[in-house]
Design a protein around this motif. Structure first.
Motif, PDB file in Angstrom:
ATOM      1  N   LEU A 188      13.329   0.817  -1.269  1.00 14.78           N
ATOM      2  CA  LEU A 188      11.998   0.814  -1.886  1.00 14.78           C
ATOM      3  C   LEU A 188      11.711   2.172  -2.533  1.00 14.78           C
ATOM      4  O   LEU A 188      11.207   2.243  -3.657  1.00 14.78           O
ATOM      5  CB  LEU A 188      10.935   0.500  -0.830  1.00 14.78           C
ATOM      6  N   TYR A 189      12.028   3.224  -1.821  1.00 14.73           N
ATOM      7  CA  TYR A 189      11.810   4.577  -2.357  1.00 14.73           C
ATOM      8  C   TYR A 189      12.640   4.785  -3.626  1.00 14.73           C
ATOM      9  O   TYR A 189      12.132   5.316  -4.625  1.00 14.73           O
ATOM     10  CB  TYR A 189      12.170   5.615  -1.306  1.00 14.73           C
ATOM     11  N   ASP A 190      13.902   4.388  -3.579  1.00 11.86           N
ATOM     12  CA  ASP A 190      14.775   4.579  -4.743  1.00 11.86           C
ATOM     13  C   ASP A 190      14.230   3.839  -5.967  1.00 11.86           C
ATOM     14  O   ASP A 190      14.311   4.341  -7.095  1.00 11.86           O
ATOM     15  CB  ASP A 190      16.182   4.078  -4.419  1.00 11.86           C
TER      16      ASP A 190
ATOM     17  N   LYS B 217       2.142  18.598  -6.407  1.00 14.13           N
ATOM     18  CA  LYS B 217       3.274  19.517  -6.575  1.00 14.13           C
ATOM     19  C   LYS B 217       4.376  19.250  -5.552  1.00 14.13           C
ATOM     20  O   LYS B 217       5.563  19.251  -5.890  1.00 14.13           O
ATOM     21  CB  LYS B 217       2.779  20.954  -6.460  1.00 14.13           C
ATOM     22  N   ASN B 218       3.996  19.038  -4.319  1.00 10.90           N
ATOM     23  CA  ASN B 218       4.984  18.784  -3.272  1.00 10.90           C
ATOM     24  C   ASN B 218       5.190  17.273  -3.134  1.00 10.90           C
ATOM     25  O   ASN B 218       4.427  16.586  -2.451  1.00 10.90           O
ATOM     26  CB  ASN B 218       4.512  19.393  -1.946  1.00 10.90           C
ATOM     27  N   LYS B 219       6.206  16.768  -3.813  1.00 10.01           N
ATOM     28  CA  LYS B 219       6.462  15.333  -3.821  1.00 10.01           C
ATOM     29  C   LYS B 219       7.005  14.870  -2.467  1.00 10.01           C
ATOM     30  O   LYS B 219       7.710  15.611  -1.769  1.00 10.01           O
ATOM     31  CB  LYS B 219       7.480  14.983  -4.913  1.00 10.01           C
ATOM     32  N   MET B 220       6.650  13.635  -2.135  1.00  9.31           N
ATOM     33  CA  MET B 220       7.122  13.065  -0.875  1.00  9.31           C
ATOM     34  C   MET B 220       8.624  12.813  -0.946  1.00  9.31           C
ATOM     35  O   MET B 220       9.127  12.252  -1.915  1.00  9.31           O
ATOM     36  CB  MET B 220       6.387  11.745  -0.592  1.00  9.31           C
ATOM     37  N   SER B 221       9.326  13.220   0.058  1.00 10.60           N
ATOM     38  CA  SER B 221      10.772  13.003   0.100  1.00 10.60           C
ATOM     39  C   SER B 221      11.072  11.598   0.613  1.00 10.60           C
ATOM     40  O   SER B 221      10.200  10.913   1.159  1.00 10.60           O
ATOM     41  CB  SER B 221      11.434  14.040   1.006  1.00 10.60           C
ATOM     42  N   LYS B 222      12.313  11.209   0.433  1.00 13.99           N
ATOM     43  CA  LYS B 222      12.731   9.887   0.899  1.00 13.99           C
ATOM     44  C   LYS B 222      12.639   9.792   2.413  1.00 13.99           C
ATOM     45  O   LYS B 222      12.208   8.762   2.960  1.00 13.99           O
ATOM     46  CB  LYS B 222      14.164   9.616   0.425  1.00 13.99           C
ATOM     47  N   ARG B 223      13.013  10.856   3.098  1.00 15.48           N
ATOM     48  CA  ARG B 223      12.969  10.860   4.562  1.00 15.48           C
ATOM     49  C   ARG B 223      11.522  10.724   5.052  1.00 15.48           C
ATOM     50  O   ARG B 223      11.235   9.992   6.012  1.00 15.48           O
ATOM     51  CB  ARG B 223      13.606  12.137   5.089  1.00 15.48           C
ATOM     52  N   GLU B 224      10.602  11.425   4.400  1.00 14.77           N
ATOM     53  CA  GLU B 224       9.193  11.336   4.782  1.00 14.77           C
ATOM     54  C   GLU B 224       8.630   9.938   4.552  1.00 14.77           C
ATOM     55  O   GLU B 224       7.869   9.413   5.381  1.00 14.77           O
ATOM     56  CB  GLU B 224       8.371  12.359   4.002  1.00 14.77           C
ATOM     57  N   PHE B 225       9.007   9.327   3.433  1.00 15.98           N
ATOM     58  CA  PHE B 225       8.514   7.980   3.141  1.00 15.98           C
ATOM     59  C   PHE B 225       9.025   6.975   4.174  1.00 15.98           C
ATOM     60  O   PHE B 225       8.272   6.106   4.634  1.00 15.98           O
ATOM     61  CB  PHE B 225       8.960   7.569   1.735  1.00 15.98           C
ATOM     62  N   ILE B 226      10.284   7.104   4.539  1.00 16.09           N
ATOM     63  CA  ILE B 226      10.849   6.188   5.540  1.00 16.09           C
ATOM     64  C   ILE B 226      10.145   6.366   6.880  1.00 16.09           C
ATOM     65  O   ILE B 226       9.784   5.390   7.555  1.00 16.09           O
ATOM     66  CB  ILE B 226      12.369   6.423   5.673  1.00 16.09           C
ATOM     67  N   ARG B 227       9.925   7.601   7.265  1.00 14.99           N
ATOM     68  CA  ARG B 227       9.280   7.858   8.551  1.00 14.99           C
ATOM     69  C   ARG B 227       7.846   7.329   8.570  1.00 14.99           C
ATOM     70  O   ARG B 227       7.429   6.661   9.531  1.00 14.99           O
ATOM     71  CB  ARG B 227       9.298   9.366   8.831  1.00 14.99           C
TER      72      ARG B 227
ATOM     73  N   TYR C  26       0.833  -1.204   0.000  1.00 15.11           N
ATOM     74  CA  TYR C  26       0.000   0.000   0.000  1.00 15.11           C
ATOM     75  C   TYR C  26       0.868   1.256   0.000  1.00 15.11           C
ATOM     76  O   TYR C  26       0.570   2.246  -0.692  1.00 15.11           O
ATOM     77  CB  TYR C  26      -0.935  -0.002   1.211  1.00 15.11           C
ATOM     78  N   SER C  27       1.956   1.231   0.764  1.00 19.33           N
ATOM     79  CA  SER C  27       2.859   2.388   0.791  1.00 19.33           C
ATOM     80  C   SER C  27       3.485   2.627  -0.577  1.00 19.33           C
ATOM     81  O   SER C  27       3.632   3.781  -1.011  1.00 19.33           O
ATOM     82  CB  SER C  27       3.956   2.167   1.843  1.00 19.33           C
ATOM     83  N   LEU C  28       3.846   1.551  -1.277  1.00 16.54           N
ATOM     84  CA  LEU C  28       4.439   1.683  -2.607  1.00 16.54           C
ATOM     85  C   LEU C  28       3.442   2.239  -3.612  1.00 16.54           C
ATOM     86  O   LEU C  28       3.800   3.046  -4.483  1.00 16.54           O
ATOM     87  CB  LEU C  28       4.957   0.324  -3.071  1.00 16.54           C
ATOM     88  N   ILE C  29       2.199   1.811  -3.515  1.00 15.38           N
ATOM     89  CA  ILE C  29       1.175   2.323  -4.429  1.00 15.38           C
ATOM     90  C   ILE C  29       0.943   3.818  -4.195  1.00 15.38           C
ATOM     91  O   ILE C  29       0.875   4.625  -5.135  1.00 15.38           O
ATOM     92  CB  ILE C  29      -0.134   1.529  -4.263  1.00 15.38           C
ATOM     93  N   LEU C  30       0.839   4.210  -2.917  1.00 16.06           N
ATOM     94  CA  LEU C  30       0.641   5.625  -2.597  1.00 16.06           C
ATOM     95  C   LEU C  30       1.850   6.464  -3.016  1.00 16.06           C
ATOM     96  O   LEU C  30       1.700   7.579  -3.530  1.00 16.06           O
ATOM     97  CB  LEU C  30       0.377   5.784  -1.096  1.00 16.06           C
ATOM     98  N   LEU C  31       3.051   5.920  -2.805  1.00 14.74           N
ATOM     99  CA  LEU C  31       4.261   6.639  -3.222  1.00 14.74           C
ATOM    100  C   LEU C  31       4.307   6.772  -4.742  1.00 14.74           C
ATOM    101  O   LEU C  31       4.703   7.814  -5.267  1.00 14.74           O
ATOM    102  CB  LEU C  31       5.502   5.905  -2.717  1.00 14.74           C
ATOM    103  N   SER C  32       3.901   5.724  -5.454  1.00 18.02           N
ATOM    104  CA  SER C  32       3.895   5.775  -6.921  1.00 18.02           C
ATOM    105  C   SER C  32       2.976   6.878  -7.424  1.00 18.02           C
ATOM    106  O   SER C  32       3.321   7.639  -8.343  1.00 18.02           O
ATOM    107  CB  SER C  32       3.438   4.424  -7.483  1.00 18.02           C
ATOM    108  N   ILE C  33       1.806   6.990  -6.812  1.00 22.68           N
ATOM    109  CA  ILE C  33       0.870   8.042  -7.203  1.00 22.68           C
ATOM    110  C   ILE C  33       1.452   9.417  -6.884  1.00 22.68           C
ATOM    111  O   ILE C  33       1.372  10.354  -7.698  1.00 22.68           O
ATOM    112  CB  ILE C  33      -0.477   7.845  -6.480  1.00 22.68           C
TER     113      ILE C  33
END
Length: 319
Positions: free
Chosen positions: A307-309, A280-290, A265-272
């Motif tokens: 996963l983020y990379d 406009k404000n893309k999620m950063s790697k630090r935010e995704f990890i947290r 689910y996190s990967l799908i949301l990150l993909s979107i």
């Protein structure tokens, strides 16, 4: 200036005589080079069927001939590759011209199995009067029927003896077929959960990175356009299958099917988030990890970062 012109003329003379600036070529060496060139030319002519395709194309070009090359003059493998891009209607028209190929059962068998990789009839003794040419027409007709009405399409295949009335056989047919409309297929699988279960089992995610495995899964079983019960069912089935294919990795990372479900689910949301032009404000790697580690605390930070990379570099997991 004069010395430069003299050197150019001298080099041309030496080359004609078999010499070069670094040394010279003996007549014996020159003969070997000529023999090697002839050998290479002969090797180019020794294609399957003894036909020099290069010479054929060159001759046609020199004569400025129009139209397509007669497929009967080409090796069978090359003819099969060309014809595999045609639909049933175009193949019928082609068979009127290349009659020898039209009567080649091996060619029609290859065309059937390259488009519909699995059919129950492939593993049975063929009935009297069976031909792969006729089977190709039936498979094409059944696929068109499926793309209009999935239930009628499956019933058509069963009535012709092409498919057995078994969820496993239907799942194999869907997995190995590339002519079915994915929207109609999604509707059919949502109604036939028994077929969906067998279709998920056919996937082998061993030693695959989680986002790549999810992409492969959604290439065969397309995700719905909106969130809902069907999407949750797909991710749940994928999570259990992924864990079953990678038991050692799951133990090493301390992951369970529930944790894989959260990651999917996190990967799908990150993909979107990363691919949508409306965000406009893309999620950063630090935010995704947290955010991910809040939902699944046992997952290492490095693994979530990888996963983020993967999403950032390759793209959407359900595109």
């Amino acid at each position: 200036m004069g010395q430069g012109l003299w050197r150019v003329a001298r080099n041309q003379q030496l080359q004609q005589e078999g010499y070069s600036e670094q040394g010279y070529l003996t007549r014996e060496q020159s003969r070997r080079m000529a023999a090697s060139n002839i050998s290479n030319a002969n090797h180019r002519k020794q294609v399957q069927g003894g036909i020099d395709i290069y010479h054929l194309l060159k001759t046609r070009k020199s004569k400025e001939q129009e139209g397509f090359i007669n497929l009967e003059m080409l090796p069978p493998e090359l003819s099969f590759t060309i014809l595999s891009y045609l639909n049933a209607t175009d193949l019928c028209l082609a068979s009127c011209v290349w009659q020898d190929l039209a009567n080649d059962e091996l060619l029609w068998q290859g065309l059937c199995k390259s488009t519909w990789g699995h059919c129950s009839i492939y593993n049975k003794n063929p009935p009297l009067g069976f031909s792969f040419r006729k089977l190709y027409m039936q498979l094409d007709e059944g696929s068109l029927t499926f793309n209009a009405n999935p239930d009628e399409g499956v019933n058509y295949f069963m009535s012709k003896g092409i498919l057995d009335d078994s969820p496993k056989e239907i799942a194999k047919f869907i997995y190995c077929t590339r002519t079915l409309n994915w929207k109609k297929l999604r509707i059919y699988l949502d109604e036939r959960r028994d077929v969906l279960d067998d279709l998920v089992t056919l996937h082998n995610f061993r030693n695959q990175f989680l986002p790549n495995a999810l992409r492969e899964f959604f290439r065969h079983i397309h995700a719905p356009e909106e969130r809902g019960e069907y999407l949750e069912t797909l991710i749940t089935k994928f999570s259990h299958r992924f864990c079953a294919c990678n038991p050692d990795l799951m133990r090493e990372l301390g992951l369970s099917p529930d944790a894989v479900y959260v990651l999917c689910y996190s990967l799908i949301l990150l993909s979107i988030d990363l691919t949508s032009p409306h965000v406009k404000n893309k999620m950063s790697k630090r935010e995704f990890i947290r955010n991910t580690r809040r939902a699944a605390q046992n997952i290492s930070e490095d693994f979530v970062g990888h996963l983020y990379d993967n999403i950032y570099l390759i793209g959407h997991v359900a595109a």
